[in-house]
Design an enzyme around this catalytic site. Structure first.
Site, mmCIF file in Angstrom:
data_model
loop_
_atom_site.group_PDB
_atom_site.id
_atom_site.type_symbol
_atom_site.label_atom_id
_atom_site.label_comp_id
_atom_site.label_asym_id
_atom_site.label_seq_id
_atom_site.Cartn_x
_atom_site.Cartn_y
_atom_site.Cartn_z
ATOM 1 N N CYS A 158 0.831 -1.198 0.000
ATOM 2 C CA CYS A 158 0.000 0.000 0.000
ATOM 3 C C CYS A 158 0.874 1.260 0.000
ATOM 4 O O CYS A 158 1.482 1.573 -1.017
ATOM 5 C CB CYS A 158 -0.989 -0.056 1.160
ATOM 6 S SG CYS A 158 -2.484 0.866 0.786
ATOM 7 N N HIS A 215 -3.553 -5.187 0.504
ATOM 8 C CA HIS A 215 -2.963 -5.758 1.724
ATOM 9 C C HIS A 215 -3.003 -7.286 1.693
ATOM 10 O O HIS A 215 -3.931 -7.894 2.241
ATOM 11 C CB HIS A 215 -3.718 -5.241 2.950
ATOM 12 C CG HIS A 215 -3.489 -3.797 3.210
ATOM 13 N ND1 HIS A 215 -2.422 -3.334 3.943
ATOM 14 C CD2 HIS A 215 -4.164 -2.703 2.810
ATOM 15 C CE1 HIS A 215 -2.462 -2.017 3.994
ATOM 16 N NE2 HIS A 215 -3.509 -1.605 3.304
ATOM 17 N N GLU A 255 -1.362 -9.334 3.341
ATOM 18 C CA GLU A 255 -1.195 -9.938 4.674
ATOM 19 C C GLU A 255 -2.525 -10.337 5.297
ATOM 20 O O GLU A 255 -2.588 -11.228 6.139
ATOM 21 C CB GLU A 255 -0.427 -8.984 5.600
ATOM 22 C CG GLU A 255 -1.180 -7.737 6.081
ATOM 23 C CD GLU A 255 -1.114 -6.553 5.116
ATOM 24 O OE1 GLU A 255 -0.799 -6.764 3.927
ATOM 25 O OE2 GLU A 255 -1.378 -5.417 5.556
HETATM 26 N N1 GLN Z 1 -2.117 6.601 2.995
HETATM 27 C C1 GLN Z 1 -2.166 5.881 1.764
HETATM 28 C C2 GLN Z 1 -3.509 6.004 1.061
HETATM 29 O O1 GLN Z 1 -4.471 6.335 1.692
HETATM 30 C C3 GLN Z 1 -1.826 4.407 1.974
HETATM 31 C C4 GLN Z 1 -2.817 3.704 2.818
HETATM 32 C C5 GLN Z 1 -2.297 2.385 3.324
HETATM 33 O O2 GLN Z 1 -1.111 2.144 3.317
HETATM 34 N N2 GLN Z 1 -3.185 1.539 3.797
HETATM 35 O O3 GLN Z 1 -3.585 5.732 -0.118
#
Ligand code: GLN
Length: 547
Positions: A380, A519, A521
């Site tokens: 992310c 994600h 994970e």
């Molecule tokens: N802050 C970033 C976004 O909102 C990444 C979010 C995250 O890593 N879950 O896109």
């Protein structure tokens, strides 16, 4: 109709109720039953989505896009059952539903009270999907006696009372502390906790005694006598070396037997615990060790990245190796050379995160991994940072950055290679967002399909060209920079089905460099390690051999 196990806790918090519930779920599955686990949290936030990871640990996202308590992660990791939005509720959500109904006039002018309106709302929630599984396991957050928890305890008492006899049982977790001065295990806190529970009308059927050592029979008998629980339903749950030992350990102590007895299910189906003996075998007979640096922001509280830590452990199991994950505060690299810190590691992971603090350090970590050929997994924000790094250093966009860090209108500090996503396709509908939207629940959340490029490394790792992964972000890599970045060697190897949103980037020329907008994970299980984590650890093992 499902049978219900209500799981409550006493004496102190953090006894591992979530884990115990998850392990019980796994044991019931091992006996051939279907299960669903549910968490009822007394806090007033509507969901944990807006809570700081420092406060509450990780936010666990479900396929259907709910931001939930991290215990749902344990439930999924132990049972493999995908949690849903309807498996997690807080007082905040319950009250906001009740107040919404009141405003709509649904209560026809009645005075709205905790009993029956709030408790009815809780009972309705508990009963969702009642006909789908054999056992519903409902964990109540907090400890008995908490003011916020009272409506939940009252609701489960009523729920059990309204069901046919024998369809609901209560399992209570307590602490049996060891007093070193007298060399004794103490049963009194458990007695008090059960007394508290009985005072609100709940008599536990099963007691799970958490302690830092074995609880001898004498103490268990004493507790059975004083707490009016059958001796074989007083189960010792001493500390374990690893959480994945819990199903086998609790089975040995007779937990599943006691639960089935309480439901008067006899004879009980024989358990098949092969899945868990295999998991333990992989943990106990692992060879060697790899070291992975996790360069993040929320490094003081391990729970903030719970699923990542677990997914790395699963990746180790897939390779029969131990993974030592160490957390490094990204901010350090804003002052100091990352090489001095990162050189000892076999792989680098930059996890998700929010806000600008630490991001320049994460960019440096990505650069170090890219230049030195160290395996890199960016998740992310970790992907966004890798793209920004490549844009700055390879593609000549010297001031590349993310819109997330450029708040002040008219004062742009960065060229937004990562921009605020305001509309996207979910299934067959269009989702739209404005900058002024509420912060809670408005991100791109939950499972989305990604299409992987034929012949890419990720297609090979997944063994598929269409995957589903969970998202939780507001910002997105801008497709405008695709050609430029691809010419420099950073390939966009996974895209949303409409081809508009970059989901995965990779550097084919690098030993292992992958960034994912989702994600992975969240979907890893000890008995089914996520392919990306399994291959990342494999690459780390390879890197460790080269040194
Ligand atoms: N802050 C970033 C976004 O909102 C990444 C979010 C995250 O890593 N879950 O896109």
């Amino acid at each position: 109709m499902a049978r219900y196990v209500f799981i409550t806790g006493g004496v102190v918090s953090s006894l591992g109720k979530g884990l115990a519930s998850a392990a019980l779920g796994a044991l019931l599955q091992a006996r051939g039953y279907t299960v669903r686990l549910r968490k009822l949290d007394p806090y007033l936030n509507v969901d944990p989505g807006t809570m700081s990871p420092f406060e509450h640990g990780e936010v666990f996202v479900t396929d259907d896009g709910a931001e939930t308590d991290l215990d749902l992660g344990h439930y999924e990791r132990f049972t493999g059952v995908s949690a849903r939005r309807t498996d997690s509720v807080s007082s905040g959500r319950i009250y906001s539903n009740v107040l919404e109904k009141e405003r709509r006039g649904d209560y026809l002018g009645k005075t709205i009270q905790v009993i029956p309106h709030v408790t009815n709302e809780i009972k309705d929630f508990i009963g969702i999907g009642d006909d789908e599984v054999d056992f519903m396991l409902c964990e109540i957050g907090g400890t008995v006696g908490d003011i916020e928890g009272l409506p939940f305890f009252e609701a489960i008492r009523q729920f059990a009372q309204e069901r046919p006899r024998g369809e609901c049982i209560f399992m209570h977790l307590t602490l049996v502390p060891y007093i070193s001065a007298s060399g004794e295990l103490k049963t009194k806190p458990t007695q008090h906790s059960v007394k508290e529970l009985r005072a609100i009308g709940i008599a536990p059927d099963v007691l799970l005694l958490r302690s830092d050592r074995a609880v001898p029979e004498k103490e268990r008998e004493k507790i059975a006598l004083f707490c009016n629980v059958r001796p074989d339903a007083v189960i010792a749950a001493p500390d374990l070396k690893t959480i994945y030992e819990a199903p086998l350990a609790y089975h040995r102590e007779g937990l599943d037997r006691a639960v089935l007895d309480a439901f008067q299910i006899s004879p009980a189906p024989r358990p098949n615990l092969d899945r868990w003996t295999d998991v333990m075998d992989r943990m106990e007979n692992a060879e060697g060790e790899v070291r992975v640096a996790i360069v993040g922001k929320y490094t003081q509280l391990e729970d903030a990245y719970k699923s990542i830590a677990e997914a790395l452990t699963h990746g180790g199991m897939a390779n029969r190796t131990r993974v030592k994950a160490e957390w490094i505060d990204a901010e350090i690299f804003e002052q100091e050379d990352p090489a001095a810190y990162l050189e000892p590691y076999d792989a680098i992971l930059v996890p998700g995160g929010f806000g600008e603090r630490g991001t320049e350090g994460k960019i440096k970590a990505a650069q170090f991994a890219r230049e030195k050929g160290v395996p890199y997994l960016g998740i992310c924000l970790g992907m966004q940072m890798a793209v920004i790094e490549a844009a700055r250093d390879l593609a000549g966009v010297a001031d590349a950055g993310s819109e997330e860090f450029d708040h002040e209108a008219g004062k742009r500090r960065f060229t937004p290679v990562v921009y605020h996503l305001k509309e996207w396709v979910q299934g067959n509908r269009m989702v739209e967002r404005k900058v002024s939207d509420d912060k809670g629940g408005t991100m791109r959340l939950g499972a989305y399909t990604a299409v992987l490029a034929e012949g890419s490394r990720v297609a090979q790792i997944y063994g598929a060209t269409s995957i589903e992964e969970r998202h939780r972000h507001r910002y997105e890599v801008d497709l405008k920079y695709r050609d430029k970045l691809e010419t420099c060697g950073l390939k966009f190897s996974g895209m949303s089905p409409d081809g508009r949103l970059p989901e995965i980037v990779e550097i084919p020329e690098h030993p292992w460099f992958i960034g994912v907008q989702f994600h992975p994970e969240l979907k890893s299980k000890p008995f089914a390690p996520h392919p990306l984590f399994a291959d990342f650890v494999r690459a780390a093992v390879e890197a460790s051999r080269l040194v």
